[in-house]
Write a protein that holds these residues in place. Structure first.
Motif, PDB file in Angstrom:
ATOM      1  N   LEU A   1      44.141  45.150  26.383  1.00 26.25           N
ATOM      2  CA  LEU A   1      43.104  45.812  27.161  1.00 26.25           C
ATOM      3  C   LEU A   1      43.783  46.386  28.392  1.00 26.25           C
ATOM      4  CD1 LEU A   1      39.958  46.211  27.656  1.00 26.25           C
ATOM      5  CD2 LEU A   1      40.155  44.193  29.114  1.00 26.25           C
ATOM      6  N   LEU A   2      43.444  47.623  28.730  1.00 30.34           N
ATOM      7  CA  LEU A   2      43.993  48.236  29.931  1.00 30.34           C
ATOM      8  C   LEU A   2      42.968  48.123  31.055  1.00 30.34           C
ATOM      9  CD1 LEU A   2      46.580  49.738  30.834  1.00 30.34           C
ATOM     10  CD2 LEU A   2      45.289  51.859  30.544  1.00 30.34           C
ATOM     11  N   ALA A   3      43.329  47.422  32.108  1.00 32.13           N
ATOM     12  CA  ALA A   3      42.479  47.321  33.293  1.00 32.13           C
ATOM     13  C   ALA A   3      42.883  48.446  34.240  1.00 32.13           C
ATOM     14  CB  ALA A   3      42.664  45.968  33.963  1.00 32.13           C
ATOM     15  N   ILE A   4      41.896  49.186  34.738  1.00 31.50           N
ATOM     16  CA  ILE A   4      42.161  50.331  35.597  1.00 31.50           C
ATOM     17  C   ILE A   4      41.597  50.022  36.983  1.00 31.50           C
ATOM     18  CG2 ILE A   4      41.822  52.809  35.883  1.00 31.50           C
ATOM     19  CD1 ILE A   4      41.192  52.793  32.775  1.00 31.50           C
ATOM     20  N   VAL A   5      42.487  50.005  37.971  1.00 34.48           N
ATOM     21  CA  VAL A   5      42.122  49.664  39.344  1.00 34.48           C
ATOM     22  C   VAL A   5      42.844  50.614  40.303  1.00 34.48           C
ATOM     23  CG1 VAL A   5      41.735  47.213  38.808  1.00 34.48           C
ATOM     24  CG2 VAL A   5      43.972  47.959  39.595  1.00 34.48           C
ATOM     25  N   PRO A   6      42.370  50.716  41.547  1.00 35.46           N
ATOM     26  CA  PRO A   6      43.112  51.499  42.543  1.00 35.46           C
ATOM     27  C   PRO A   6      44.404  50.792  42.932  1.00 35.46           C
ATOM     28  CG  PRO A   6      40.859  51.046  43.283  1.00 35.46           C
ATOM     29  CD  PRO A   6      41.111  50.206  42.071  1.00 35.46           C
TER      30      PRO A   6
ATOM     31  N   VAL B   1      44.064  43.114  39.890  1.00 33.51           N
ATOM     32  CA  VAL B   1      43.118  42.633  38.887  1.00 33.51           C
ATOM     33  C   VAL B   1      42.830  41.160  39.145  1.00 33.51           C
ATOM     34  CG1 VAL B   1      42.756  42.194  36.430  1.00 33.51           C
ATOM     35  CG2 VAL B   1      43.909  44.286  37.155  1.00 33.51           C
ATOM     36  N   GLY B   2      41.562  40.826  39.229  1.00 35.52           N
ATOM     37  CA  GLY B   2      41.149  39.432  39.300  1.00 35.52           C
ATOM     38  C   GLY B   2      41.044  38.916  37.873  1.00 35.52           C
ATOM     39  N   LEU B   3      42.089  38.251  37.404  1.00 31.79           N
ATOM     40  CA  LEU B   3      42.130  37.831  35.998  1.00 31.79           C
ATOM     41  C   LEU B   3      40.975  36.903  35.643  1.00 31.79           C
ATOM     42  CD1 LEU B   3      45.973  37.299  35.522  1.00 31.79           C
ATOM     43  CD2 LEU B   3      44.573  39.181  34.643  1.00 31.79           C
ATOM     44  N   SER B   4      40.649  35.976  36.517  1.00 33.55           N
ATOM     45  CA  SER B   4      39.556  35.052  36.190  1.00 33.55           C
ATOM     46  C   SER B   4      38.210  35.780  36.178  1.00 33.55           C
ATOM     47  CB  SER B   4      39.532  33.862  37.153  1.00 33.55           C
ATOM     48  OG  SER B   4      39.370  34.295  38.476  1.00 33.55           O
ATOM     49  N   GLU B   5      37.996  36.695  37.134  1.00 31.86           N
ATOM     50  CA  GLU B   5      36.744  37.461  37.164  1.00 31.86           C
ATOM     51  C   GLU B   5      36.596  38.319  35.916  1.00 31.86           C
ATOM     52  OE1 GLU B   5      38.911  37.260  39.625  1.00 31.86           O
ATOM     53  OE2 GLU B   5      37.858  36.776  41.479  1.00 31.86           O
ATOM     54  N   LEU B   6      37.679  39.000  35.541  1.00 29.66           N
ATOM     55  CA  LEU B   6      37.623  39.864  34.367  1.00 29.66           C
ATOM     56  C   LEU B   6      37.481  39.032  33.093  1.00 29.66           C
ATOM     57  CD1 LEU B   6      37.584  42.663  33.199  1.00 29.66           C
ATOM     58  CD2 LEU B   6      40.090  42.677  33.268  1.00 29.66           C
ATOM     59  N   GLY B   7      38.184  37.920  33.005  1.00 31.42           N
ATOM     60  CA  GLY B   7      38.054  37.033  31.852  1.00 31.42           C
ATOM     61  C   GLY B   7      36.642  36.497  31.705  1.00 31.42           C
ATOM     62  N   GLU B   8      36.035  36.175  32.835  1.00 35.16           N
ATOM     63  CA  GLU B   8      34.649  35.717  32.825  1.00 35.16           C
ATOM     64  C   GLU B   8      33.711  36.830  32.339  1.00 35.16           C
ATOM     65  OE1 GLU B   8      31.960  34.089  36.338  1.00 35.16           O
ATOM     66  OE2 GLU B   8      33.885  33.007  36.180  1.00 35.16           O
ATOM     67  N   TRP B   9      33.934  38.048  32.845  1.00 33.47           N
ATOM     68  CA  TRP B   9      33.105  39.192  32.449  1.00 33.47           C
ATOM     69  C   TRP B   9      33.263  39.473  30.944  1.00 33.47           C
ATOM     70  CZ3 TRP B   9      34.018  44.341  30.833  1.00 33.47           C
ATOM     71  CH2 TRP B   9      32.903  45.176  30.903  1.00 33.47           C
ATOM     72  N   LEU B  10      34.498  39.332  30.434  1.00 36.70           N
ATOM     73  CA  LEU B  10      34.777  39.559  29.011  1.00 36.70           C
ATOM     74  C   LEU B  10      34.383  38.365  28.143  1.00 36.70           C
ATOM     75  CD1 LEU B  10      38.324  41.142  29.362  1.00 36.70           C
ATOM     76  CD2 LEU B  10      36.268  42.330  28.564  1.00 36.70           C
TER      77      LEU B  10
ATOM     78  N   SER C   1      38.206  43.451  40.681  1.00 37.32           N
ATOM     79  CA  SER C   1      39.449  43.523  41.438  1.00 37.32           C
ATOM     80  C   SER C   1      39.275  42.906  42.819  1.00 37.32           C
ATOM     81  CB  SER C   1      39.901  44.980  41.577  1.00 37.32           C
ATOM     82  OG  SER C   1      39.051  45.687  42.461  1.00 37.32           O
ATOM     83  N   ALA C   2      40.400  42.682  43.465  1.00 34.78           N
ATOM     84  CA  ALA C   2      40.421  42.137  44.816  1.00 34.78           C
ATOM     85  C   ALA C   2      41.457  42.913  45.621  1.00 34.78           C
ATOM     86  CB  ALA C   2      40.801  40.647  44.770  1.00 34.78           C
ATOM     87  N   PRO C   3      41.263  42.996  46.938  1.00 33.58           N
ATOM     88  CA  PRO C   3      42.260  43.701  47.778  1.00 33.58           C
ATOM     89  C   PRO C   3      43.640  43.042  47.651  1.00 33.58           C
ATOM     90  CG  PRO C   3      40.289  43.197  49.039  1.00 33.58           C
ATOM     91  CD  PRO C   3      40.156  42.482  47.725  1.00 33.58           C
ATOM     92  N   LEU C   4      44.676  43.864  47.725  1.00 32.90           N
ATOM     93  CA  LEU C   4      46.045  43.342  47.682  1.00 32.90           C
ATOM     94  C   LEU C   4      46.378  42.540  48.931  1.00 32.90           C
ATOM     95  CD1 LEU C   4      48.141  46.307  46.239  1.00 32.90           C
ATOM     96  CD2 LEU C   4      47.672  44.128  45.151  1.00 32.90           C
ATOM     97  N   HIS C   5      45.849  42.944  50.053  1.00 36.11           N
ATOM     98  CA  HIS C   5      46.220  42.325  51.330  1.00 36.11           C
ATOM     99  C   HIS C   5      45.184  41.321  51.768  1.00 36.11           C
ATOM    100  CE1 HIS C   5      48.943  45.675  51.242  1.00 36.11           C
ATOM    101  NE2 HIS C   5      47.970  46.534  51.404  1.00 36.11           N
TER     102      HIS C   5
END
Length: 157
Positions: free
Chosen positions: A56-61, A66-75, A153-157
C-alpha cells in the motif's frame, strides 16, 4: 534520470497537465522542499507499506510522517514499512528512496492523508533525487480521485 518512464506514461495517458522541474540533488523530501523554495506541506511523498495482502502506498506531505498505528487501525490490519529491497523492486525505474506518490502508475493501491487537501499547487518526486513534478491541486486531486482519504499522519517535528 528525470521523471520515471512509468510515471511519465501514466500522466501522459491520462492527459494530466504537469511541469517538470530540475533541482540540486537532495537526500530527502524536506531538503527537496528547501532547495526548491516550496512549502513542505505542498510536497507530496509516497511511503511504501507492507500489509497482509501486499503493498500500500501512503501519500503524505513532506512535513509529516505516516502514523503506522493510526493507519493500521483505519485499515483494520497491521502494517509496516516495506524494506529498501521491496521499494527498489516495486519502483524499479526510480532511484532508491525516490518514490512518486502516484500509486496507480505502479499498479498499487494507496491511501492519501487529509493534510494534502486544499492546496493550489502540489509537487512530488519524479523518480530521482533531482527532478520534481508540479501539478495544480485540482490535477493532483483528479489523479487521486479513486484513492481513499484518511487522517493518519503526524508532524515530523
Amino acid at each position: 534520470m528525470g521523471i520515471s518512464l512509468s510515471l511519465q506514461q501514466f500522466l501522459d495517458n491520462r492527459g494530466v497537465n504537469y511541469d517538470v522541474m530540475s533541482h540540486a540533488p537532495t537526500k530527502h523530501s524536506l531538503a527537496t522542499a528547501q532547495v526548491c523554495h516550496i512549502p513542505e506541506d505542498n510536497l507530496a511523498k509516497g511511503i511504501l507499506l507492507r500489509r497482509r495482502d501486499g503493498y500500500l502506498l501512503a501519500i503524505v506531505p513532506a512535513s509529516r510522517k505516516v502514523g503506522l498505528s493510526e493507519l493500521g487501525e483505519w485499515l483494520d490490519q497491521p502494517i509496516g514499512l516495506a524494506t529498501e529491497e521491496e521499494v527498489t523492486s516495486v519502483f524499479a525505474d526510480c532511484e532508491p528512496g525516490s518514490v512518486p506518490p502516484v500509486a496507480s502508475a505502479y499498479g498499487l493501491q494507496a491511501v492519501m492523508d487529509d493534510s494534502l487537501e486544499g492546496f493550489e499547487h502540489i509537487y512530488f518526486e519524479g523518480g530521482d533525487h533531482c527532478t520534481l513534478v508540479h501539478v495544480t491541486g485540482r490535477e493532483f486531486h483528479r489523479l487521486m480521485s479513486s484513492v481513499p482519504h484518511a487522517r493518519f499522519s503526524a508532524p515530523l517535528h
